[in-house]
Scaffold this motif. Structure first.
Motif, PDB file in Angstrom:
ATOM      1  N   MET A  67       3.787  -6.961  15.784  1.00 23.40           N
ATOM      2  CA  MET A  67       2.403  -6.714  15.354  1.00 23.40           C
ATOM      3  C   MET A  67       2.420  -5.765  14.165  1.00 23.40           C
ATOM      4  O   MET A  67       3.072  -4.731  14.181  1.00 23.40           O
ATOM      5  CB  MET A  67       1.629  -6.099  16.515  1.00 23.40           C
ATOM      6  N   ARG A  68       1.716  -6.157  13.137  1.00 31.40           N
ATOM      7  CA  ARG A  68       1.624  -5.261  11.985  1.00 31.40           C
ATOM      8  C   ARG A  68       0.357  -4.437  12.073  1.00 31.40           C
ATOM      9  O   ARG A  68      -0.719  -4.949  12.317  1.00 31.40           O
ATOM     10  CB  ARG A  68       1.633  -6.079  10.692  1.00 31.40           C
ATOM     11  N   LEU A  69       0.529  -3.168  11.887  1.00 32.82           N
ATOM     12  CA  LEU A  69      -0.646  -2.292  11.947  1.00 32.82           C
ATOM     13  C   LEU A  69      -1.195  -2.117  10.540  1.00 32.82           C
ATOM     14  O   LEU A  69      -0.438  -1.992   9.580  1.00 32.82           O
ATOM     15  CB  LEU A  69      -0.265  -0.927  12.511  1.00 32.82           C
ATOM     16  N   SER A  70      -2.495  -2.113  10.432  1.00 28.58           N
ATOM     17  CA  SER A  70      -3.097  -1.909   9.117  1.00 28.58           C
ATOM     18  C   SER A  70      -2.988  -0.430   8.738  1.00 28.58           C
ATOM     19  O   SER A  70      -2.731   0.429   9.584  1.00 28.58           O
ATOM     20  CB  SER A  70      -4.554  -2.342   9.128  1.00 28.58           C
TER      21      SER A  70
ATOM     22  N   ASN B 185      -5.271   1.614   7.958  1.00 33.48           N
ATOM     23  CA  ASN B 185      -6.275   2.467   8.594  1.00 33.48           C
ATOM     24  C   ASN B 185      -5.898   2.812  10.023  1.00 33.48           C
ATOM     25  O   ASN B 185      -6.105   3.932  10.482  1.00 33.48           O
ATOM     26  CB  ASN B 185      -7.635   1.780   8.563  1.00 33.48           C
ATOM     27  N   THR B 186      -5.351   1.820  10.761  1.00 30.45           N
ATOM     28  CA  THR B 186      -4.961   2.095  12.142  1.00 30.45           C
ATOM     29  C   THR B 186      -3.885   3.153  12.186  1.00 30.45           C
ATOM     30  O   THR B 186      -3.923   4.073  13.009  1.00 30.45           O
ATOM     31  CB  THR B 186      -4.447   0.802  12.810  1.00 30.45           C
ATOM     32  N   ILE B 187      -2.892   3.011  11.275  1.00 30.49           N
ATOM     33  CA  ILE B 187      -1.808   3.992  11.258  1.00 30.49           C
ATOM     34  C   ILE B 187      -2.357   5.381  10.966  1.00 30.49           C
ATOM     35  O   ILE B 187      -2.040   6.361  11.639  1.00 30.49           O
ATOM     36  CB  ILE B 187      -0.747   3.591  10.212  1.00 30.49           C
ATOM     37  N   LEU B 188      -3.237   5.440   9.954  1.00 32.18           N
ATOM     38  CA  LEU B 188      -3.825   6.731   9.606  1.00 32.18           C
ATOM     39  C   LEU B 188      -4.569   7.321  10.804  1.00 32.18           C
ATOM     40  O   LEU B 188      -4.476   8.514  11.094  1.00 32.18           O
ATOM     41  CB  LEU B 188      -4.789   6.569   8.425  1.00 32.18           C
ATOM     42  N   THR B 189      -5.314   6.444  11.527  1.00 35.82           N
ATOM     43  CA  THR B 189      -6.073   6.936  12.675  1.00 35.82           C
ATOM     44  C   THR B 189      -5.134   7.498  13.727  1.00 35.82           C
ATOM     45  O   THR B 189      -5.369   8.578  14.288  1.00 35.82           O
ATOM     46  CB  THR B 189      -6.896   5.786  13.293  1.00 35.82           C
ATOM     47  N   LEU B 190      -4.043   6.731  13.994  1.00 39.91           N
ATOM     48  CA  LEU B 190      -3.101   7.192  15.017  1.00 39.91           C
ATOM     49  C   LEU B 190      -2.488   8.528  14.616  1.00 39.91           C
ATOM     50  O   LEU B 190      -2.385   9.450  15.436  1.00 39.91           O
ATOM     51  CB  LEU B 190      -2.007   6.141  15.237  1.00 39.91           C
ATOM     52  N   ILE B 191      -2.107   8.647  13.337  1.00 45.67           N
ATOM     53  CA  ILE B 191      -1.526   9.912  12.874  1.00 45.67           C
ATOM     54  C   ILE B 191      -2.534  11.046  13.049  1.00 45.67           C
ATOM     55  O   ILE B 191      -2.229  12.118  13.585  1.00 45.67           O
ATOM     56  CB  ILE B 191      -1.101   9.806  11.394  1.00 45.67           C
ATOM     57  N   ALA B 192      -3.788  10.766  12.634  1.00 42.10           N
ATOM     58  CA  ALA B 192      -4.815  11.801  12.729  1.00 42.10           C
ATOM     59  C   ALA B 192      -5.011  12.218  14.180  1.00 42.10           C
ATOM     60  O   ALA B 192      -5.141  13.406  14.495  1.00 42.10           O
ATOM     61  CB  ALA B 192      -6.124  11.283  12.146  1.00 42.10           C
ATOM     62  N   LEU B 193      -5.019  11.218  15.085  1.00 38.97           N
ATOM     63  CA  LEU B 193      -5.199  11.530  16.504  1.00 38.97           C
ATOM     64  C   LEU B 193      -4.083  12.437  16.995  1.00 38.97           C
ATOM     65  O   LEU B 193      -4.316  13.417  17.696  1.00 38.97           O
ATOM     66  CB  LEU B 193      -5.217  10.241  17.335  1.00 38.97           C
ATOM     67  N   LEU B 194      -2.837  12.090  16.602  1.00 37.22           N
ATOM     68  CA  LEU B 194      -1.700  12.899  17.024  1.00 37.22           C
ATOM     69  C   LEU B 194      -1.819  14.324  16.494  1.00 37.22           C
ATOM     70  O   LEU B 194      -1.606  15.296  17.225  1.00 37.22           O
ATOM     71  CB  LEU B 194      -0.393  12.265  16.530  1.00 37.22           C
TER      72      LEU B 194
ATOM     73  N   SER C 288     -14.792   7.188   7.140  1.00 42.45           N
ATOM     74  CA  SER C 288     -13.830   6.090   7.212  1.00 42.45           C
ATOM     75  C   SER C 288     -12.659   6.418   6.300  1.00 42.45           C
ATOM     76  O   SER C 288     -12.785   7.201   5.362  1.00 42.45           O
ATOM     77  CB  SER C 288     -14.478   4.776   6.776  1.00 42.45           C
ATOM     78  N   TRP C 289     -11.542   5.804   6.633  1.00 39.83           N
ATOM     79  CA  TRP C 289     -10.341   6.079   5.829  1.00 39.83           C
ATOM     80  C   TRP C 289     -10.499   5.562   4.420  1.00 39.83           C
ATOM     81  O   TRP C 289     -10.012   6.172   3.468  1.00 39.83           O
ATOM     82  CB  TRP C 289      -9.108   5.459   6.487  1.00 39.83           C
ATOM     83  N   ASP C 290     -11.203   4.421   4.268  1.00 37.75           N
ATOM     84  CA  ASP C 290     -11.411   3.889   2.925  1.00 37.75           C
ATOM     85  C   ASP C 290     -12.080   4.938   2.045  1.00 37.75           C
ATOM     86  O   ASP C 290     -11.725   5.128   0.887  1.00 37.75           O
ATOM     87  CB  ASP C 290     -12.299   2.638   3.001  1.00 37.75           C
ATOM     88  N   TRP C 291     -13.045   5.600   2.646  1.00 36.88           N
ATOM     89  CA  TRP C 291     -13.776   6.618   1.902  1.00 36.88           C
ATOM     90  C   TRP C 291     -12.840   7.750   1.476  1.00 36.88           C
ATOM     91  O   TRP C 291     -12.852   8.197   0.332  1.00 36.88           O
ATOM     92  CB  TRP C 291     -14.905   7.141   2.795  1.00 36.88           C
ATOM     93  N   VAL C 292     -11.953   8.166   2.427  1.00 37.30           N
ATOM     94  CA  VAL C 292     -11.019   9.251   2.122  1.00 37.30           C
ATOM     95  C   VAL C 292     -10.064   8.827   1.008  1.00 37.30           C
ATOM     96  O   VAL C 292      -9.850   9.551   0.034  1.00 37.30           O
ATOM     97  CB  VAL C 292     -10.222   9.638   3.389  1.00 37.30           C
TER      98      VAL C 292
END
Lengths: 357, 297
Positions: free
Chosen positions: A1-4, A6-15, A332-336
């Motif tokens: 599964m390839r993560l987009s 934004n998903t990766i950024l979200t996961l990093i931010a969550l961590l 949203s990450w796009d905005w950032v």
């Protein structure tokens, strides 16, 4: 599964956030911790009000009642049997509840489920009403819940409230619950159900004509929202460790409405920001209400001044930022990413002395 | 319960009901015109009683000067609130207006705590209101009939204003359609301000009478009467002045009677008001006197 991206950024931010919260939990003093926890609790309140009003358009003023249900259920399930005996000294507790003691997670979830059931039970007749009438009816139900809490002494200990509730709530619990709440709400409002909800909000008649089941979608918003309000109530009970029916008077609902409007109707980001600002701001103002000295001058505390400042601020926001702090915009990450790009290119053009808009 | 006790409870219920009705009128007028649930209205009740209290206790005014003065001051505050907080938001989503009302309510309550102090104060009734009367074997305190008569006189005056004056006619027109009324040459801003003034004045009168009946005043005293009066307004059909009066009397009498007949249920006294409200909303959503409005698509 390839993560987009934004998903990766979200996961990093969550961590990163989880790590920061763990650090805060370990090193901050209890007072600051309490404020941070309350930020999360009020954020959940605001996010759920946004779901029910901002997205579905149902003006429900039942939040205080749902929170009360969740708080009392969680408190009664987590109180130790010996604490229950010392709490219920006027009238003994019903035998069914006397010896129950559950861990925090099931207690929270049961609290949420009961709140959700109560919410649905209230919504079932009340949703025949619209607009202000719905608001009045739900406000009435919320107050009835509070009066029942005062009077059902063998279960709730009446007006005395419950004391010594174990302080299980920590940052991971409260912010974790907020994360789950945000995730579920975001997924819900972005799904086909969410589009139907927004259709209901914008025009009930048109939505119905297009085949949207009004009752089902309103009910869904109520049930989901009441569930998380109940969980937040449980978190609150296990945070402040003393609750009584007065905590859940209808002015709590008003505060939640105020916070949500300040953040922006239809912006979950705004709800979280406004709730956090509200909590922190009220704490920062606390010194005004207690006595302090400047040099040789002793200034007596002014009780009530905090809420005066808060209400003036609320008025200012409503009068001058009529869509709230965030309007309907979301983080949203796009905005950032765009912002970073713009800043970079801005620097380049800035160094050559040109300013581009 | 013997007949005498029944009459006593009845007079008590009617006097409580007339207070609810006085306060309910303000809610209903504002709602009828602006479709705004003015939650700050209950706090004007508090303001009215405090101004009257300070007029008597601090400035040593006789009651017949202090009470009308308190009504005037509160009416002025009502106008200021309308001008500064509600008027700028009239064309915006209704949630903004509602939140503004909540903010004003918080502001008044907490300003009350800051200025008047959080501790309850003892409101002193004028001496002639404190006498025991014996009406055909039923003994009541003289303030009970005074409250009822004052309220009835005020209702009469209000109905005169609404149905016999130009401004009243304009108010009735506004509650049908603000824009069209403006096009007919009515200064809508002025009339809305007038409605707020009347409502606030009645709230202040209700507050003073409330303090005469329950002579302990505190900055949060307006919350409960406000909410009850609001229920009364909805019971009668919100937006309808006659309905608000009927709703107020009904709520006051029912509340007192339920407790009188079933003393063991007294803890649930407030819950009855809400239960009646919800049942009524479910079966007749527009209230007793409210008009059924056709849905506009």
């Amino acid at each position: 599964m390839r993560l987009s991206r934004n998903t990766i950024l979200t996961l990093i931010a969550l961590l990163v956030i989880a790590g920061l919260l763990a650090l805060a939990q370990a090193f901050m003093n209890p007072y600051l911790l309490r404020i941070l926890n309350l930020c999360a609790v009020y954020s959940i309140f605001a996010v759920t009000f946004n779901l029910i009003f901002g997205y579905t358009g149902q003006f429900s003023l039942g939040h205080a009642g749902f929170a009360a249900v969740g708080a009392y259920v969680a408190a009664l399930l987590t109180l130790s049997p010996s604490q229950k005996i010392s709490n219920f000294f006027l009238k003994p507790i019903v035998p069914l509840l006397a010896n129950v003691e559950l861990p925090f997670l099931p207690a929270l979830i049961i609290g949420g489920i009961v709140a959700s059931l109560v919410g649905s039970l209230i919504a079932w007749p009340a949703l025949r009403l619209r607009g202000d009438y719905l608001a009045i009816a739900t406000l009435g139900f919320s107050e009835i819940i509070r009066i029942l809490l005062v009077n059902m002494q063998p279960i709730t200990n009446g007006a005395l409230g419950l004391k010594g509730i174990p302080a299980y709530t920590n940052l991971l619990w409260s912010w974790g619950a907020l994360a789950v709440c945000l995730f579920v709400t975001k997924r819900l409002v972005d799904s086909s159900y969410g589009r139907a909800m927004r259709a209901v909000r914008d025009d009930e008649v048109a939505a119905e004509a297009l085949g949207v089941n009004l009752f089902k979608h309103k009910m869904m918003a109520f049930a989901v929202s009441a569930f998380f309000v109940g969980v937040a109530g449980g978190l609150m009970a296990n945070l402040i460790s003393t609750i009584d029916p007065k905590v859940f008077i209808f002015t709590l609902t008003y505060q939640i409405v105020g916070i949500t409007v300040m953040g922006g109707m239809g912006s979950l980001t705004g709800s979280v920001i406004a709730a956090s600002l509200y909590t922190i701001f009220l704490e920062l103002l606390r010194p005004i209400e207690s006595q302090f000295t400047i040099g040789s001058l002793t200034v007596p505390g002014i009780p009530g001044m905090r809420m005066v400042i808060f209400s003036i601020l609320l008025l200012v926001v409503i009068l001058f930022y009529r869509k709230g702090l965030m309007g309907t915009r979301e983080f949203s990450w796009d905005w950032v990413v765009n912002l970073i790009r713009r800043l970079k290119s801005g620097k380049k053009t800035g160094s050559s002395g040109e300013v581009k808009s | 319960m013997n007949f005498e006790a029944f009459l006593q409870n009845l007079s008590n219920g009617i006097s409580l009901g007339s207070l609810y009705a006085l306060i309910a009128i303000g809610y209903t007028m504002v709602y009828g015109i602006l479709r705004l649930i003015n939650f700050a209205h209950g706090d004007l009740v508090m303001l009215g009683s405090y101004v009257a209290f300070y007029g008597v206790a601090m400035f040593m005014l006789p009651w017949w000067l202090a009470f009308p003065l308190a009504i005037l001051v509160t009416a002025g505050v009502g106008i200021v609130i309308e001008r500064s907080a509600y008027k700028p938001l009239r064309d915006f989503p209704r949630i903004n207006l509602f939140t503004a009302a909540v903010a004003v309510s918080f502001l008044l309550e907490n300003l009350g705590i800051v200025i008047f102090g959080g501790r309850p104060k003892a409101f002193e009734r004028p001496a002639f209101m404190d006498q025991m009367l014996n009406l055909g074997g039923v003994s009541i305190v003289s303030y009970t009939p005074i409250i009822i008569i004052t309220a009835l006189v005020l209702f009469g005056l209000l109905l005169l204003v609404i149905y016999r004056t130009k401004a009243g006619m304009a108010m009735r027109a506004l509650s049908k359609d603000i824009e069209a009324t403006g096009l007919m040459g009515v200064n809508t801003d002025k009339i809305i301000m007038f409605a707020f003034m009347l409502g606030s004045a009645l709230a202040a009168a209700g507050g003073i009478l409330w303090a005469i009946k329950f002579p302990q005043i505190n900055p949060l005293m307006g919350v409960m009467p406000g909410l009850k009066a609001f229920i009364a307004a909805v019971l009668g059909g919100i937006g309808n002045v006659g309905g608000a009066m009927i709703g107020g009397f009904l709520l006051g009498i029912v509340e007192i009677m339920i407790v009188a007949f079933f003393p063991e249920l007294s803890g649930y006294r407030d819950a009855f008001a809400y239960a009646i409200l919800i049942l009524l909303l479910l079966f007749r959503p527009t209230g007793i006197m409210g008009e059924v409005q056709a849905e506009k698509v």
